[in-house]
Motif scaffolding. Structure first.
Motif, PDB file in Angstrom:
ATOM      1  N   GLY A  49       0.807  -1.211   0.000  1.00 23.29           N
ATOM      2  CA  GLY A  49       0.000   0.000   0.000  1.00 23.29           C
ATOM      3  C   GLY A  49       0.842   1.263   0.000  1.00 23.29           C
ATOM      4  O   GLY A  49       0.592   2.193  -0.777  1.00 23.29           O
ATOM      5  N   PHE A  50       1.860   1.297   0.853  1.00 22.18           N
ATOM      6  CA  PHE A  50       2.735   2.463   0.894  1.00 22.18           C
ATOM      7  C   PHE A  50       3.486   2.641  -0.426  1.00 22.18           C
ATOM      8  O   PHE A  50       3.628   3.758  -0.927  1.00 22.18           O
ATOM      9  CB  PHE A  50       3.743   2.332   2.039  1.00 22.18           C
ATOM     10  N   PRO A 112      -3.026   7.100   3.196  1.00 20.46           N
ATOM     11  CA  PRO A 112      -2.776   6.785   4.604  1.00 20.46           C
ATOM     12  C   PRO A 112      -3.000   8.017   5.474  1.00 20.46           C
ATOM     13  O   PRO A 112      -2.761   9.148   5.042  1.00 20.46           O
ATOM     14  CB  PRO A 112      -1.304   6.356   4.614  1.00 20.46           C
ATOM     15  N   SER A 113      -3.466   7.793   6.678  1.00 22.32           N
ATOM     16  CA  SER A 113      -3.599   8.895   7.632  1.00 22.32           C
ATOM     17  C   SER A 113      -2.211   9.337   8.076  1.00 22.32           C
ATOM     18  O   SER A 113      -1.212   8.632   7.875  1.00 22.32           O
ATOM     19  CB  SER A 113      -4.406   8.443   8.844  1.00 22.32           C
ATOM     20  N   GLN A 114      -2.147  10.492   8.704  1.00 25.93           N
ATOM     21  CA  GLN A 114      -0.847  10.983   9.163  1.00 25.93           C
ATOM     22  C   GLN A 114      -0.247  10.054  10.208  1.00 25.93           C
ATOM     23  O   GLN A 114       0.970   9.832  10.226  1.00 25.93           O
ATOM     24  CB  GLN A 114      -0.986  12.388   9.749  1.00 25.93           C
ATOM     25  N   ASP A 118       3.359   8.346   9.978  1.00 25.36           N
ATOM     26  CA  ASP A 118       4.312   8.489  11.087  1.00 25.36           C
ATOM     27  C   ASP A 118       4.827   7.127  11.535  1.00 25.36           C
ATOM     28  O   ASP A 118       6.003   6.984  11.906  1.00 25.36           O
ATOM     29  CB  ASP A 118       3.648   9.200  12.267  1.00 25.36           C
ATOM     30  N   ALA A 119       3.963   6.118  11.502  1.00 24.98           N
ATOM     31  CA  ALA A 119       4.356   4.779  11.940  1.00 24.98           C
ATOM     32  C   ALA A 119       5.400   4.176  11.007  1.00 24.98           C
ATOM     33  O   ALA A 119       6.408   3.621  11.470  1.00 24.98           O
ATOM     34  CB  ALA A 119       3.135   3.870  12.023  1.00 24.98           C
ATOM     35  N   ILE A 120       5.197   4.251   9.695  1.00 26.35           N
ATOM     36  CA  ILE A 120       6.179   3.683   8.773  1.00 26.35           C
ATOM     37  C   ILE A 120       7.461   4.513   8.774  1.00 26.35           C
ATOM     38  O   ILE A 120       8.559   3.972   8.640  1.00 26.35           O
ATOM     39  CB  ILE A 120       5.591   3.544   7.344  1.00 26.35           C
ATOM     40  N   MET A 125      13.183   4.588  10.384  1.00 27.04           N
ATOM     41  CA  MET A 125      14.217   5.187  11.223  1.00 27.04           C
ATOM     42  C   MET A 125      14.891   4.149  12.117  1.00 27.04           C
ATOM     43  O   MET A 125      16.122   4.121  12.243  1.00 27.04           O
ATOM     44  CB  MET A 125      13.607   6.296  12.082  1.00 27.04           C
ATOM     45  N   VAL A 126      14.087   3.297  12.747  1.00 22.40           N
ATOM     46  CA  VAL A 126      14.637   2.285  13.650  1.00 22.40           C
ATOM     47  C   VAL A 126      15.606   1.373  12.913  1.00 22.40           C
ATOM     48  O   VAL A 126      16.699   1.055  13.420  1.00 22.40           O
ATOM     49  CB  VAL A 126      13.491   1.465  14.288  1.00 22.40           C
TER      50      VAL A 126
END
Length: 283
Positions: A49-50, A112-114, A118-120, A125-126
Motif C-alpha cells: 500500500g505504501f 494513509p492517515s498521518q 508516522d508509523a512507517i 528510522m529504527v
C-alpha cells in the motif's frame, strides 16, 4: 551490506535487541495500529500500500484500490478478498481514508492517515539506526535530511521484501509466528527481553515469566498463544526454567539464529533500498 555480512556481524545480536525494544515502544504507544500489521501477510500488504501510494502519478490524489488488489494478488501475498477486507479494516479504524479531492466514486482512491505515515517513518528510522550501528554509517541522518526520503526509499523496500525468499519463506520456528496474530510482536518481545544476550549459552533466558500475562498484553487468548508456544517448544526452540507457562522462558541459540537471519535479510533489503534511493545524496 549483504544478509550474510550482516548475519555474521558480532554486534548484530545486541543491535537487534535494541531494535526490538524500540519497536515494542511503538507497539505500546498504539497497540491497535501495530497489531493490524503484526502478521507477515498484513505487514507485506502494508508495504504494498505504501509503495503504490508513494509511486502514484503526480495528478493522482491517492492510491487506487484496484491497483492494491492487483499487486497483492500478483505477488501471492493474499487473495483479492483478503486484501479487500484488509483495506476495509484500515478504513474502519481510520488508518487510511478516502481522498476528498476526487469526484470519481468508482475508483475511490485512498491515502494513509498521518498517524500511519508516522508509523512507517518510525519503522524506517529504527532500521536505518540498526544499519548505522553495524558500520558507523550516516543513513539515518541522511534520511532525515531528505525531505522526500520516505517516498524515495519505501517503494524499494517493498520491492526487496516481496522478492526475498528468506523473508517470504522463513524457516522452522520463525515461520510458526509469521501467521499468528501479533506474531511479529511476540518475536520482538522475545528478543527485547533477552537477559543473557552476550553469553554463548545454548539456552538464553528472557524476561517472560507468564503466558497469561503475555496473552493479556498482546490481546491474544491464552490457549491460542500457549498452543503456538508448545509447537515451538516441541522443536526445542523455547522452554521454561521451571513450570511451563509460569516460570522464566528461554529461547534456544538455534532459534535466535533463525531470528537473526531473518533480521539480516530484512536489513539487507533496507540497506539496498537506501543505497539506491538516498546514498547518492551524500556529497
Amino acid at each position: 551490506m549483504t544478509a550474510d555480512v550482516i548475519a555474521s556481524h558480532p554486534s548484530l545480536q545486541e543491535l537487534i535487541r535494541r531494535q526490538s525494544q524500540a519497536l515494542l515502544m511503538a507497539y505500546e504507544a498504539n497497540p491497535r495500529q501495530s497489531s493490524v500489521f503484526a502478521t507477515q501477510q498484513r505487514w507485506l500488504m502494508g508495504h504494498i500500500g505504501f509503495a503504490l501510494y508513494f509511486n502514484r502519478e503526480a495528478d493522482e490524489p491517492g492510491l487506487l484500490t484496484s491497483r492494491f488488489l492487483d499487486m497483492t494478488q500478483a505477488h501471492a501475498v493474499a487473495s483479492r478478498n483478503t486484501a479487500d477486507a484488509f483495506l476495509k479494516e484500515l478504513l474502519n479504524y481510520g488508518y487510511i481514508e478516502y481522498c476528498p479531492e476526487t469526484d470519481d466514486r468508482r475508483a475511490r482512491p485512498v491515502r494513509p492517515s498521518q498517524s500511519t505515515i508516522d508509523a512507517i517513518h518510525g519503522w524506517v528510522m529504527v532500521h536505518l539506526a540498526t544499519l548505522d550501528g553495524l558500520d558507523g554509517g550516516q543513513r539515518l541522518a541522511t534520511y532525515l535530511a531528505t525531505s522526500d526520503g520516505l517516498a524515495r526509499i519505501e517503494p524499494l523496500i517493498c520491492d526487496g521484501l516481496l522478492s526475498s525468499h528468506a523473508i517470504r519463506e522463513p524457516a522452522n520456528t520463525f515461520s510458526l509466528f509469521t501467521w499468528l496474530n501479533n506474531g511479529g510482536i511476540i518475536m520482538e518481545r522475545l528478543i527485547a527481553g533477552l537477559e543473557e544476550a552476550t553469553t554463548d549459552a545454548e539456552q538464553l533466558s528472557t524476561s517472560i515469566t507468564s503466558i497469561a500475562e503475555m496473552g493479556l498484553w498482546l490481546q491474544l487468548s491464552r490457549s491460542h498463544l500457549a498452543r503456538k508456544l508448545r509447537e515451538a517448544e516441541a522443536l526445542g526452540s523455547i522452554g521454561w526454567r521451571g513450570k511451563r507457562g509460569s516460570s522464566v522462558m528461554w529461547v534456544s541459540r538455534g532459534f535466535l539464529g533463525e531470528i537473526a537471519a531473518a533480521q539480516a535479510a530484512k536489513l539487507a533489503v533496507i540497506d539496498a533500498a537506501y543505497e539506491a534511493s538516498l546514498a547518492p545524496e551524500i556529497g
